[in-house]
Design an enzyme around this catalytic site. Structure first.
Site, PDB file in Angstrom:
ATOM      1  N   SER A 168       0.796  -1.228   0.000  1.00 20.80           N
ATOM      2  CA  SER A 168       0.000   0.000   0.000  1.00 20.80           C
ATOM      3  C   SER A 168       0.829   1.279   0.000  1.00 20.80           C
ATOM      4  O   SER A 168       0.344   2.324  -0.406  1.00 20.80           O
ATOM      5  CB  SER A 168      -0.957   0.027   1.192  1.00 20.80           C
ATOM      6  OG  SER A 168      -0.264   0.241   2.395  1.00 20.80           O
ATOM      7  N   LYS A 216       0.042   5.001   6.787  1.00 26.21           N
ATOM      8  CA  LYS A 216      -0.638   5.652   5.654  1.00 26.21           C
ATOM      9  C   LYS A 216      -0.310   7.140   5.656  1.00 26.21           C
ATOM     10  O   LYS A 216       0.169   7.699   6.630  1.00 26.21           O
ATOM     11  CB  LYS A 216      -2.162   5.486   5.752  1.00 26.21           C
ATOM     12  CG  LYS A 216      -2.662   4.066   5.859  1.00 26.21           C
ATOM     13  CD  LYS A 216      -2.511   3.300   4.574  1.00 26.21           C
ATOM     14  CE  LYS A 216      -3.098   1.891   4.753  1.00 26.21           C
ATOM     15  NZ  LYS A 216      -2.757   1.017   3.673  1.00 26.21           N
TER      16      LYS A 216
END
Length: 157
Positions: free
Chosen positions: A35, A78
């Site tokens: 990711s 993130k």
């Protein structure tokens, strides 16, 4: 002072320093999955500081460590794309042709992985409570050829 007591004294001091430092910083090694490619790969080791979330010093583009809202034993890494009050328009992951628009509520942030095709992030589960953020990535220490500060993406505010 004997050599043994000298070593014991320094060992005690070193332990206190490491204990206190552990409350302000931590190492994150691997576990990024796909990711955050190409920013981070599974072999990267990153230093994460824990003070910024506590004092409200997070901004657009910061990469943060946070607890998963689905599994509190799992940590995510993130990037903050939007802060409270910001409007986000994104492609719905379930309907690739449809877009959705959301205003990030007070006390929340919008997070996404840099590799949006492989990231399970706010596009799937919505804004994240600020309280789940437990650190900010700030220094990559491994591999040595990538040693340096973790930079924000240019296109953020």
């Amino acid at each position: 002072m004997s050599f043994v007591s000298y070593i014991a004294q320094w060992r005690s001091v070193a332990k206190k320093v490491l204990d206190r430092t552990g409350k302000a910083v931590k190492f994150i090694s691997g576990g990024y999955g796909d990711s955050m490619l190409p920013t981070f790969t599974s072999g990267d080791v990153v230093l994460v500081e824990k003070i910024s979330p506590r004092v409200g010093n997070l901004r657009h583009g910061d990469v943060v460590s946070l607890l998963s809202h689905l599994d509190p034993n799992k940590h995510l890494g993130k990037r903050i794309v939007a802060m409270e009050g910001d409007t986000v328009t994104y492609f719905d992951p379930l309907h690739a042709d449809a877009t959705k628009t959301v205003v990030v509520p007070k006390g929340h942030v919008w997070i996404e992985g840099d590799n949006t095709r492989e990231s399970f992030d706010s596009r799937a589960f919505g804004p994240v409570p600020y309280g789940l953020i437990n650190g900010k990535y700030f220094l990559r220490v491994w591999p040595l050829n990538s040693f340096g500060l973790v930079e924000k993406k240019r296109y953020f505010k």
